[in-house]
Design an enzyme around this catalytic site. Structure first.
Site, PDB file in Angstrom:
ATOM      1  N   LYS A  22       0.839  -1.205   0.000  1.00 56.30           N
ATOM      2  CA  LYS A  22       0.000   0.000   0.000  1.00 56.30           C
ATOM      3  C   LYS A  22       0.872   1.252   0.000  1.00 56.30           C
ATOM      4  CE  LYS A  22      -1.627   1.427   4.040  1.00 56.30           C
ATOM      5  NZ  LYS A  22      -1.186   2.790   4.413  1.00 56.30           N
ATOM      6  N   ASN A  23       1.899   1.269   0.848  1.00 55.61           N
ATOM      7  CA  ASN A  23       2.702   2.485   1.016  1.00 55.61           C
ATOM      8  C   ASN A  23       3.688   2.729  -0.112  1.00 55.61           C
ATOM      9  OD1 ASN A  23       1.236   2.910   3.264  1.00 55.61           O
ATOM     10  ND2 ASN A  23       2.818   2.301   4.714  1.00 55.61           N
ATOM     11  N   ARG A  92      -5.102  10.573   4.792  1.00 58.18           N
ATOM     12  CA  ARG A  92      -4.156  11.693   4.836  1.00 58.18           C
ATOM     13  C   ARG A  92      -3.079  11.577   3.764  1.00 58.18           C
ATOM     14  NH1 ARG A  92      -2.911  13.292   9.245  1.00 58.18           N
ATOM     15  NH2 ARG A  92      -0.941  14.156   8.618  1.00 58.18           N
ATOM     16  N   CYS A 116      -5.159  12.545  13.229  1.00 57.79           N
ATOM     17  CA  CYS A 116      -4.960  11.116  12.992  1.00 57.79           C
ATOM     18  C   CYS A 116      -4.830  10.423  14.339  1.00 57.79           C
ATOM     19  CB  CYS A 116      -3.694  10.893  12.170  1.00 57.79           C
ATOM     20  SG  CYS A 116      -3.263   9.157  12.030  1.00 57.79           S
ATOM     21  N   ARG A 121       0.829  14.486  13.295  1.00 55.06           N
ATOM     22  CA  ARG A 121       1.279  14.290  11.903  1.00 55.06           C
ATOM     23  C   ARG A 121       1.203  15.575  11.073  1.00 55.06           C
ATOM     24  NH1 ARG A 121      -0.837   8.514   9.788  1.00 55.06           N
ATOM     25  NH2 ARG A 121       0.963   8.700   8.418  1.00 55.06           N
ATOM     26  N   PRO A 122       1.983  16.588  11.412  1.00 50.34           N
ATOM     27  CA  PRO A 122       1.974  17.829  10.637  1.00 50.34           C
ATOM     28  C   PRO A 122       2.572  17.610   9.242  1.00 50.34           C
ATOM     29  CG  PRO A 122       3.791  17.817  12.212  1.00 50.34           C
ATOM     30  CD  PRO A 122       2.989  16.567  12.478  1.00 50.34           C
ATOM     31  N   ILE A 123       2.443  18.594   8.333  1.00 48.84           N
ATOM     32  CA  ILE A 123       3.039  18.498   6.989  1.00 48.84           C
ATOM     33  C   ILE A 123       4.023  19.647   6.752  1.00 48.84           C
ATOM     34  CG2 ILE A 123       1.123  17.189   5.943  1.00 48.84           C
ATOM     35  CD1 ILE A 123       0.248  19.964   4.712  1.00 48.84           C
ATOM     36  N   ASP A 124       4.539  20.201   7.834  1.00 48.28           N
ATOM     37  CA  ASP A 124       5.448  21.369   7.713  1.00 48.28           C
ATOM     38  C   ASP A 124       6.657  21.061   6.834  1.00 48.28           C
ATOM     39  OD1 ASP A 124       7.627  20.866  10.487  1.00 48.28           O
ATOM     40  OD2 ASP A 124       6.005  19.539   9.872  1.00 48.28           O
ATOM     41  N   LEU A 125       7.194  19.850   6.916  1.00 49.80           N
ATOM     42  CA  LEU A 125       8.383  19.523   6.118  1.00 49.80           C
ATOM     43  C   LEU A 125       8.053  19.493   4.618  1.00 49.80           C
ATOM     44  CD1 LEU A 125       9.802  16.652   8.366  1.00 49.80           C
ATOM     45  CD2 LEU A 125      10.582  19.036   8.296  1.00 49.80           C
ATOM     46  N   ASP A 310       5.328   0.487  11.806  1.00 55.65           N
ATOM     47  CA  ASP A 310       4.116  -0.189  11.336  1.00 55.65           C
ATOM     48  C   ASP A 310       4.066  -1.657  11.747  1.00 55.65           C
ATOM     49  OD1 ASP A 310       3.954   1.653   8.160  1.00 55.65           O
ATOM     50  OD2 ASP A 310       3.541   2.238  10.232  1.00 55.65           O
ATOM     51  N   ARG A 402      -8.536  -0.870   5.143  1.00 50.50           N
ATOM     52  CA  ARG A 402      -7.778   0.211   4.509  1.00 50.50           C
ATOM     53  C   ARG A 402      -6.440  -0.260   3.974  1.00 50.50           C
ATOM     54  NH1 ARG A 402      -7.602   5.752   7.638  1.00 50.50           N
ATOM     55  NH2 ARG A 402      -6.369   6.101   5.742  1.00 50.50           N
TER      56      ARG A 402
HETATM   57  C1  EPZ Z   1       4.407   6.877   6.168  1.00 46.07           C
HETATM   58  O1  EPZ Z   1       3.618   7.919   6.776  1.00 46.07           O
HETATM   59  C2  EPZ Z   1       3.492   5.648   6.137  1.00 46.07           C
HETATM   60  N1  EPZ Z   1       2.304   5.943   5.377  1.00 46.07           N
HETATM   61  C3  EPZ Z   1       3.106   5.251   7.561  1.00 46.07           C
HETATM   62  O2  EPZ Z   1       2.375   4.027   7.507  1.00 46.07           O
HETATM   63  C4  EPZ Z   1       4.365   4.989   8.367  1.00 46.07           C
HETATM   64  O3  EPZ Z   1       4.017   4.743   9.699  1.00 46.07           O
HETATM   65  C5  EPZ Z   1       5.297   6.221   8.313  1.00 46.07           C
HETATM   66  O4  EPZ Z   1       5.570   6.579   6.955  1.00 46.07           O
HETATM   67  C6  EPZ Z   1       6.628   5.973   9.002  1.00 46.07           C
HETATM   68  O5  EPZ Z   1       7.271   4.875   8.462  1.00 46.07           O
HETATM   69  C7  EPZ Z   1       2.362   5.915   4.030  1.00 46.07           C
HETATM   70  O6  EPZ Z   1       3.389   5.673   3.416  1.00 46.07           O
HETATM   71  C8  EPZ Z   1       1.101   6.214   3.299  1.00 46.07           C
HETATM   72  P1  EPZ Z   1       6.450  10.363   8.075  1.00 46.07           P
HETATM   73  P2  EPZ Z   1       4.102   9.441   6.713  1.00 46.07           P
HETATM   74  O7  EPZ Z   1       6.232  11.623   7.339  1.00 46.07           O
HETATM   75  O8  EPZ Z   1       4.767   9.699   5.428  1.00 46.07           O
HETATM   76  C9  EPZ Z   1       6.734  13.670  11.484  1.00 46.07           C
HETATM   77  C10 EPZ Z   1       0.557   2.542   7.838  1.00 46.07           C
HETATM   78  O9  EPZ Z   1       0.259   1.950   8.890  1.00 46.07           O
HETATM   79  N2  EPZ Z   1       6.536  14.675  10.409  1.00 46.07           N
HETATM   80  O10 EPZ Z   1       7.657   9.568   7.768  1.00 46.07           O
HETATM   81  O11 EPZ Z   1       2.940  10.279   7.099  1.00 46.07           O
HETATM   82  C11 EPZ Z   1       5.492  12.806  11.716  1.00 46.07           C
HETATM   83  O12 EPZ Z   1       4.557  13.449  12.538  1.00 46.07           O
HETATM   84  C12 EPZ Z   1       0.990   4.029   7.912  1.00 46.07           C
HETATM   85  O13 EPZ Z   1       0.559   2.038   6.718  1.00 46.07           O
HETATM   86  C13 EPZ Z   1       6.639  16.006  10.721  1.00 46.07           C
HETATM   87  O14 EPZ Z   1       6.881  16.389  11.871  1.00 46.07           O
HETATM   88  O15 EPZ Z   1       5.158   9.438   7.916  1.00 46.07           O
HETATM   89  C14 EPZ Z   1       6.092  11.566  12.341  1.00 46.07           C
HETATM   90  O16 EPZ Z   1       6.271  11.765  13.701  1.00 46.07           O
HETATM   91  C15 EPZ Z   1       0.736   4.641   9.245  1.00 46.07           C
HETATM   92  N3  EPZ Z   1       6.442  16.915   9.730  1.00 46.07           N
HETATM   93  C16 EPZ Z   1       7.436  11.441  11.627  1.00 46.07           C
HETATM   94  O17 EPZ Z   1       7.730  12.737  11.080  1.00 46.07           O
HETATM   95  C17 EPZ Z   1       6.173  16.544   8.426  1.00 46.07           C
HETATM   96  O18 EPZ Z   1       5.997  17.402   7.551  1.00 46.07           O
HETATM   97  C18 EPZ Z   1       7.464  10.418  10.502  1.00 46.07           C
HETATM   98  O19 EPZ Z   1       6.384  10.683   9.649  1.00 46.07           O
HETATM   99  C19 EPZ Z   1       6.085  15.180   8.135  1.00 46.07           C
HETATM  100  C20 EPZ Z   1       6.275  14.256   9.140  1.00 46.07           C
END
Ligand code: EPZ
Length: 425
Positions: A22-23, A92, A116, A121-125, A310, A402
């Protein structure tokens, strides 16, 4: 609403096939937006999140022909660059259309993902990276409004304070059609990122450092990409890990086919620490249970190639019946222990202190009614139910749908006593 009814205590046996990840599929689908020609994708997991993203592309105007585990997407007909709240609020990961829409069309509006269960889970980055490439970003009315500079996004140096899978993916896709070279430093290295890089390369973009934390993307300078060959989605390493845990928690021998063992290293390592033996033969792995009782395990979740967050919940379920206390530390998400109280309803003895869970050993779990809270938490409850004495009803299994294709059918094929039922309520 559907629920799963599981009668535990049965040994599992036999083999099942693992589907596409999926990911990996979600960013690959989003990257179809970068082309004005049809894109074919195979080995797609037929799960709700995939269908949700395909519906979003359909709403944007792409021609989407989805059949089973394959899809043909023609993004040449996209007429809208507004990703609506109705879809993004359901999933998301829809935020992954932000980079491709902005770099292809120069402007877009994408709903903010919202809350969530597992964390803020912010998107600032994501936004910081696009701004570094010259985009003007405004958050208004719950939407991200993004406008590229005249002529399109510009190559830039993007340094991530924190490793983010999603932000790396959005930046890669934005950089793919930008002018010049984009350097991404402290990039995520997950296998899903590697698949996306290989797809963009197949579309005509040069990328250096694939698989490392430092990527250089030579943008096409505004020219759409063309994917001349179908993209086959990599096996789902989390689905693989989940079924290996099903074998471990029921002390059973199970075989998984169509896997990629390289992506499974940290999971196999922890299962072997618990006393199991994993025999890898090409794209197959067979798990053999321990001779004696499962042993305790200490886990700290980390970015790839560290232990995947995960898989945290699934291993917690297995650790509930181990011989000694296990410690599980969740470092990626601040609220990813929703399964603890539900596992304790099944007779587990788990204590939380901040982001560390102490999983004390119990001899036996007992069937009960439990509630799923998020995708991976729900799979952990199913695993615990397989080992529990008596019957468990797992509710709110829409979380499972999902991200797991036919989990009930695959477990039944391994000999589990599991049925999907409809509740009157
Ligand atoms: C991906 O989510 C996966 N989802 C998640 O799987 C997985 O848990 C995660 O990566 C970590 O491996 C998909 O690929 C669709 P991140 P993503 O951005 O991209 C913080 C599942 O069960 N962060 O790597 O959203 C964030 O809050 C799902 O299949 C910021 O602070 O994860 C987290 O603490 C759940 N600012 C950390 O970074 C940002 O702009 C890692 O998040 C982005 C992220």
């Amino acid at each position: 609403m559907d629920y799963l009814e599981i009668t535990g205590g049965k040994k599992l046996s036999g083999s099942i096939s693992i589907g596409g990840a999926k990911n990996a599929a979600l960013p690959v689908i989003a990257a179809a937006i970068l082309s004005d020609q049809p894109t074919e994708i195979e080995n797609l997991p037929n799960v709700v999140d995939i269908r949700t993203l395909l519906r979003l592309l359909d709403i944007l105007g792409a021609k989407v022909e989805h059949e089973g585990n394959s899809v043909r997407i023609d993004a040449g007909s996209i007429r809208s660059t507004r990703a609506v709240y109705e879809i993004v609020s359901q999933m998301r990961a829809s935020i992954l259309v932000l980079g491709p829409l902005l770099t292809r069309f120069g402007e877009c509006e994408v709903s903010l993902p919202g809350g969530c269960a597992i964390g803020q889970r912010p998107i600032d980055l994501h936004l910081k990276a696009l701004e570094a490439m010259g985009a003007k970003i405004e958050i208004k009315g719950g939407y991200v409004h993004a406008v590229a500079p005249e002529g399109g996004l510009q190559g830039a140096k993007v340094i991530f304070d924190k490793i983010s899978v999603g932000a790396t993916e959005n930046t890669l896709m934005a950089a793919a059609m930008a002018h010049g070279v984009t350097e991404i430093i402290n990039a995520a290295r997950e296998p899903e990122i590697v698949q996306l890089c290989e797809m963009l390369q197949a579309g005509g973009v040069t990328i250096e450092g694939i698989g490392t934390g430092r990527l250089s993307v030579h943008g096409s300078g505004g020219a759409p990409l063309h994917y001349n060959k179908p993209i086959s989605i990599i096996p789902d390493r989390i689905e693989e890990g989940t079924y290996l845990c099903a074998g471990a928690i029921t002390y059973s021998t199970v075989t998984l086919e169509r896997i990629n063992p390289e992506h499974l290293q940290s999971t196999i390592d922890k299962l072997e620490t618990m006393g199991c033996h994993c025999d890898v033969q090409g794209d197959r792995v067979t798990l053999f249970p321990p001779n004696g009782r499962l042993k305790e395990v200490h886990i700290v979740t980390a970015e790839y190639p560290g232990f995947p967050t995960d898989m945290q919940a699934q291993f917690m379920a297995v650790a509930t019946i181990a011989s000694n206390e296990s410690l599980i530390e969740e470092r990626l998400f601040e609220n990813r222990f929703m399964h603890v109280s539900e596992l304790n309803r099944l007779g587990a003895d788990i204590w939380l202190k901040g982001n560390v869970a102490a999983v004390r050993p119990v001899d036996q779990l007992y069937g009960a009614d439990v509630m799923a809270t998020d995708l991976r938490a729900s799979s952990a409850l199913v695993l615990a139910a397989l080992a529990a004495e008596g019957t468990t009803r797992v509710r709110r299994i829409y979380h499972l749908d999902r991200g797991y294709e036919d989990l009930q059918g695959k477990l039944a094929a391994l000999g589990a006593d599991i049925q999907r039922k409809k509740s009157q309520a």
